[in-house]
Design a protein around this motif. Structure first.
Motif, mmCIF file in Angstrom:
data_model
loop_
_atom_site.group_PDB
_atom_site.id
_atom_site.type_symbol
_atom_site.label_atom_id
_atom_site.label_comp_id
_atom_site.label_asym_id
_atom_site.label_seq_id
_atom_site.Cartn_x
_atom_site.Cartn_y
_atom_site.Cartn_z
ATOM 1 N N LEU A 78 33.617 35.128 47.466
ATOM 2 C CA LEU A 78 34.490 36.098 46.574
ATOM 3 C C LEU A 78 33.652 37.321 46.469
ATOM 4 O O LEU A 78 32.585 37.569 46.235
ATOM 5 C CB LEU A 78 34.539 35.611 45.193
ATOM 6 C CG LEU A 78 35.220 36.387 44.295
ATOM 7 C CD1 LEU A 78 36.684 36.436 44.431
ATOM 8 C CD2 LEU A 78 35.018 35.760 42.734
ATOM 9 N N GLU B 236 33.303 40.789 44.808
ATOM 10 C CA GLU B 236 33.880 41.147 43.326
ATOM 11 C C GLU B 236 34.264 42.836 43.559
ATOM 12 O O GLU B 236 35.062 43.065 42.728
ATOM 13 C CB GLU B 236 32.549 41.190 42.496
ATOM 14 C CG GLU B 236 32.142 39.801 42.134
ATOM 15 C CD GLU B 236 33.116 39.096 41.236
ATOM 16 O OE1 GLU B 236 34.088 39.898 40.658
ATOM 17 O OE2 GLU B 236 32.876 37.897 40.734
ATOM 18 N N LYS C 173 37.574 42.512 44.814
ATOM 19 C CA LYS C 173 38.422 41.461 44.198
ATOM 20 C C LYS C 173 38.882 40.687 45.205
ATOM 21 O O LYS C 173 40.352 40.511 45.146
ATOM 22 C CB LYS C 173 39.296 42.011 43.137
ATOM 23 C CG LYS C 173 38.661 42.841 41.860
ATOM 24 C CD LYS C 173 39.290 43.453 40.853
ATOM 25 C CE LYS C 173 38.994 43.993 39.740
ATOM 26 N NZ LYS C 173 37.785 43.470 39.227
ATOM 27 N N GLU C 174 38.457 40.290 46.304
ATOM 28 C CA GLU C 174 38.848 39.662 47.575
ATOM 29 C C GLU C 174 38.130 38.027 47.502
ATOM 30 O O GLU C 174 36.973 38.079 47.727
ATOM 31 C CB GLU C 174 38.868 40.559 48.709
ATOM 32 C CG GLU C 174 39.411 39.833 49.951
ATOM 33 C CD GLU C 174 39.490 40.838 51.156
ATOM 34 O OE1 GLU C 174 38.038 40.763 51.433
ATOM 35 O OE2 GLU C 174 40.300 41.179 51.772
ATOM 36 N N GLN D 148 43.686 39.174 47.767
ATOM 37 C CA GLN D 148 43.225 40.225 46.698
ATOM 38 C C GLN D 148 43.773 39.580 45.365
ATOM 39 O O GLN D 148 44.815 39.285 45.490
ATOM 40 C CB GLN D 148 43.679 41.467 47.167
ATOM 41 C CG GLN D 148 42.771 41.958 48.277
ATOM 42 C CD GLN D 148 42.699 43.512 48.500
ATOM 43 O OE1 GLN D 148 43.578 44.189 48.347
ATOM 44 N NE2 GLN D 148 41.596 44.125 48.706
ATOM 45 N N GLN D 149 42.974 39.774 44.507
ATOM 46 C CA GLN D 149 43.250 39.345 43.071
ATOM 47 C C GLN D 149 44.636 39.957 42.763
ATOM 48 O O GLN D 149 44.808 41.269 43.091
ATOM 49 C CB GLN D 149 42.217 39.661 42.156
ATOM 50 C CG GLN D 149 42.541 39.188 40.689
ATOM 51 C CD GLN D 149 41.496 39.383 39.774
ATOM 52 O OE1 GLN D 149 40.526 40.078 40.123
ATOM 53 N NE2 GLN D 149 41.481 38.670 38.801
ATOM 54 N N LEU E 236 38.265 28.092 44.310
ATOM 55 C CA LEU E 236 37.941 28.780 42.796
ATOM 56 C C LEU E 236 37.185 27.773 42.268
ATOM 57 O O LEU E 236 36.072 27.916 41.534
ATOM 58 C CB LEU E 236 39.224 29.095 42.297
ATOM 59 C CG LEU E 236 39.830 30.346 42.639
ATOM 60 C CD1 LEU E 236 41.075 30.678 42.027
ATOM 61 C CD2 LEU E 236 38.854 31.753 42.668
ATOM 62 N N ARG F 123 39.910 31.052 37.102
ATOM 63 C CA ARG F 123 40.198 32.445 37.670
ATOM 64 C C ARG F 123 41.386 32.351 38.524
ATOM 65 O O ARG F 123 41.622 31.477 39.084
ATOM 66 C CB ARG F 123 39.156 33.021 38.257
ATOM 67 C CG ARG F 123 39.374 34.374 38.539
ATOM 68 C CD ARG F 123 37.823 34.826 38.764
ATOM 69 N NE ARG F 123 37.743 36.213 39.414
ATOM 70 C CZ ARG F 123 36.698 36.984 39.496
ATOM 71 N NH1 ARG F 123 35.616 36.491 38.957
ATOM 72 N NH2 ARG F 123 36.711 38.151 39.577
ATOM 73 N N SER F 124 42.158 33.142 38.556
ATOM 74 C CA SER F 124 43.400 33.513 39.390
ATOM 75 C C SER F 124 43.153 34.473 40.490
ATOM 76 O O SER F 124 42.633 35.526 40.122
ATOM 77 C CB SER F 124 44.616 33.386 38.688
ATOM 78 O OG SER F 124 44.801 34.873 38.121
ATOM 79 N N THR F 125 43.853 34.514 41.472
ATOM 80 C CA THR F 125 43.717 35.522 42.590
ATOM 81 C C THR F 125 44.918 36.420 42.279
ATOM 82 O O THR F 125 45.150 37.167 43.109
ATOM 83 C CB THR F 125 43.687 35.002 43.854
ATOM 84 O OG1 THR F 125 44.578 33.952 44.083
ATOM 85 C CG2 THR F 125 42.417 34.233 44.125
#
Length: 695
Positions: A632, A634, A637-638, A652-653, A685, A693-695
């Protein structure tokens, strides 16, 4: 820390360039493999992958284009043989040949190239170029009939003619033979010429497919000279003119263009052509004197006094930003014959005089551009800036602008506002003439076709075009373009696109990496300079220099590393925030006998995380009895998930789609809401201890 930005970017008061950052997926294992095979940095291994190369053989073909065997152009261009025969017959019978050129850099270098070649081969040859001010682009009836009165038996068009059905039909009626050499898009109805040479008419797989007008002229001239047994001593000067014209016309530096331009750039510093010598001397490319400030400062970092230091070869930007504008300026606002004389004379005195004229004309052109740009920006800010998101296109028409330079201003407005720009000026109370520049998702020529019932003459291609129209149609033209733009552009397209090759640590930026990048040259259209990015750097010094440039020093925290940078024309964004993500090219700076590598910023944004100190979470896991790794990022956000075959899914989130593939080139967009991807992501995840957490 006091200089850290707040977590909410919207709270910042800094105005920053509004780019779309498109970062190529990192393919670390393959990049490392290519790096080991070629001896290049893994960063450049990633760049090669991004350029579509996957195997060592493909990389070798790219790095050593001379090692490839080219097909004969006689095999690829169906009308080349008949064109050569027509010219051989004309030379043998002393029949008059006339070249009809064009007033841009491609057209003028094409004209000079064929003049030199045909004179060398003993032809009776003359030329004409239509008036930009009174006639516009391309061969016309007046020129045809004048050639006929002068006893011309064979007309040769260069960089024009493919759309000139009527003038060429007139030539045939008068018994004048015509060879069309051109590279512009093919119209529905081809002109009735005796032969047509156009790379758009040959196979898309041909290495000759991307040549500009000067490339077609070069192929014709060299083939003719070879068949007449008189190529020795001719090819080298022609290659120099080919190189000038190809780069100045922004032709793609792929296929034979890459091969021949690479060779031509090595020859140009040692050119025996008086005009090229004079142009290099006048532009300050080699000397690096106080007069050597580049036409576009983006070409040359921090080095008003640095200049060109490597006498072995020029770089495309030396032509694109220094030599090319001095040629182009003449075609835009003065008499193109000045450039033709410059590039065809063998008298150094005449060459220096013409080069000096080019210099003076270019300065006038720069002044005109600055004045028009200021007026255009003021007009846009007053009347159109607030509606750009709805319009998705900019139409700017004002009186008393020189139409020879408004295309340049259109490019600057595209860079500033991120939308397609159609800019025009009134020729008189009833008529408007204009230029257009597009963005990647917008086809300028198709847009003009969509409005053709409102226009007079128009032409162009995907990225640029020209048009004329009755002044009374202006508002209807604007409305029609807005409809077209709304059909093909989404709101997210209305930002300039920044394609970024790889993330780099500043400690990786050094002279060795810069020297390795030489193997990727020549860089230009379709082979752009590598762009790297570094997250969350600290701006420790910054000041305005020159005409609104920002000179700065940036510092990376971990490991600590400091480097100088320049941001051309970023005065509007000064001062930059204390912490930013930066995207940049590398440039060499030579000063007081020392060479250093510095950054040329091309993009900046507020950092998405507060620090790089935290390592990227990584994990291994099994899903459906198959082994996967995941990580991940940060800052981006990928989430990336990789299987044993090297296939990577990058998401990507917040996005409903991701990219799936083994390389950047073959990655395809997939819907990650499909169960097979959704459950795989959920497992990843969980492995990363981020089950909620969700993407």
């Amino acid at each position: 820390m006091q200089d850290r930005p707040s977590s909410d970017p919207s709270s910042r008061s800094h105005r920053l360039p509004n780019h779309r950052w498109q970062i190529f997926p990192s393919i670390e294992a393959q990049a490392q493999h290519l790096a080991q095979a070629t001896g290049l940095s893994p960063l450049l291994g990633q760049v090669l992958i991004n350029r579509g190369m996957e195997t060592y053989q493909e990389v070798q073909a790219f790095l050593e284009p001379e090692s490839q065997v080219l097909p004969s152009p006689l095999e690829d261009f169906p009308d080349l043989a008949i064109s050569v025969e027509l010219l051989k017959d004309a030379i043998a019978s002393s029949e008059k040949i006339a070249i009809c050129g064009d007033y841009d850099a491609d057209g003028m270098t094409s004209t000079a190239l064929l003049l030199r070649a045909l004179r060398w081969l003993g032809a009776q040859v003359d030329y004409a170029i239509p008036s930009r001010m009174s006639e516009g682009y391309g061969i016309n009836r007046r020129i045809v009939e004048e050639f006929h009165r002068e006893g011309v038996g064979l007309i040769l068009t260069v960089d024009n003619g493919i759309s000139a059905f009527d003038p060429i039909d007139r030539a045939r009626q008068l018994g004048v033979k015509v060879i069309v050499t051109d590279h512009h898009d093919i119209p529905e109805k081809l002109p009735p010429a005796d032969a047509i040479l156009n790379p758009k008419l040959i196979a898309e797989s041909s290495p000759y497919r991307g040549v500009a007008g000067v490339g077609v002229a070069y192929i014709l001239a060299v083939t003719l000279a070879q068949q007449l047994g008189q190529a020795k001593g001719l090819v080298k000067p022609l290659l120099e003119l080919f190189t000038l014209g190809t780069i100045a016309d922004l032709a793609p530096l792929t296929g034979v263009n890459r091969r021949w331009v690479k060779r031509g750039l090595q020859q140009l510093p040692h050119s025996q052509l008086a005009g090229v010598q004079a142009l290099i001397q006048m532009s300050g490319v080699q000397q690096g004197t106080e007069n050597s400030e580049p036409e576009n400062p983006k070409s040359d970092p921090l080095l008003k006094k640095g200049g060109f230091q490597n006498a072995k070869s020029l770089k495309p930007e030396d032509i694109g930003f220094r030599l090319g504008p001095r040629i182009n300026a003449v075609g835009r606002i003065a008499d193109p014959l000045t450039v033709i004389e410059l590039l065809t004379t063998d008298d150094m005195g005449v060459a220096l005089e013409r080069a000096m004229q080019c210099e003076q004309i270019n300065k006038l052109r720069q002044q005109l551009c600055e004045e028009i740009e200021q007026e255009a920006v003021a007009y846009v800010e007053t009347f159109h800036a607030s509606s750009l998101k709805q319009d998705r296109v900019l139409v700017v028409v004002q009186p008393d602008w020189h139409h020879g330079v408004i295309g340049i201003v259109a490019s600057r407005l595209v860079e500033r506002y991120g939308v397609p720009v159609f800019i025009g000026t009134y020729e008189d109370e009833q008529h408007i003439r204009g230029s257009a520049r597009g963005i990647p998702e917008f086809h300028v020529f198709e847009a003009l076709q969509y409005c053709q019932d409102l226009l007079g003459k128009f032409g162009g291609h995907k990225a640029a075009g020209g048009f004329s129209m009755p002044a009374e149609n202006l508002e209807a033209f604007r409305e029609r373009l807005c409809i077209f733009a709304n059909q093909c552009l989404k709101p997210e397209h209305l930002k300039p696109l920044l394609k970024i090759d790889a993330q780099a640590s500043l400690e990786q930026i050094n002279l060795s990496l810069y020297q390795q990048m030489d193997s990727l040259h020549p860089c230009g259209i379709e082979n752009s300079d590598p762009i790297f990015w570094t997250p969350n750097v600290r701006v420790v010094e910054q000041k305005i220099v020159g005409k609104g440039h920002v000179k700065l020093t940036v510092l990376q925290d971990n490991p600590v590393y400091k480097i100088k940078a320049i941001a051309w024309r970023w005065g509007d964004y000064f001062p930059l925030p204390p912490r930013v993500d930066i995207a940049y090219k590398l440039k060499e700076n030579f000063w007081n006998g020392n060479t250093t590598i510095e950054l040329e910023l091309v993009g900046v944004r507020l950092p998405k995380i507060s620090s790089l100190a935290s390592p990227q979470p990584q994990a291994e896991f099994y899903y459906n009895q198959r082994h996967y790794t995941c990580s991940l990022n940060e800052s981006l956000k990928e989430l990336k998930i990789k299987n044993n075959q090297g296939k990577v899914l990058a998401i990507q989130q917040g996005q409903r789609t991701g990219l799936l593939g083994t390389t950047a080139a073959d990655s395809a967009q997939v819907d990650v809401t499909e169960p097979r991807y959704f459950h795989l992501i959920k497992a990843a995840l969980k492995a990363l201890n981020l089950p909620g957490r969700s993407t």
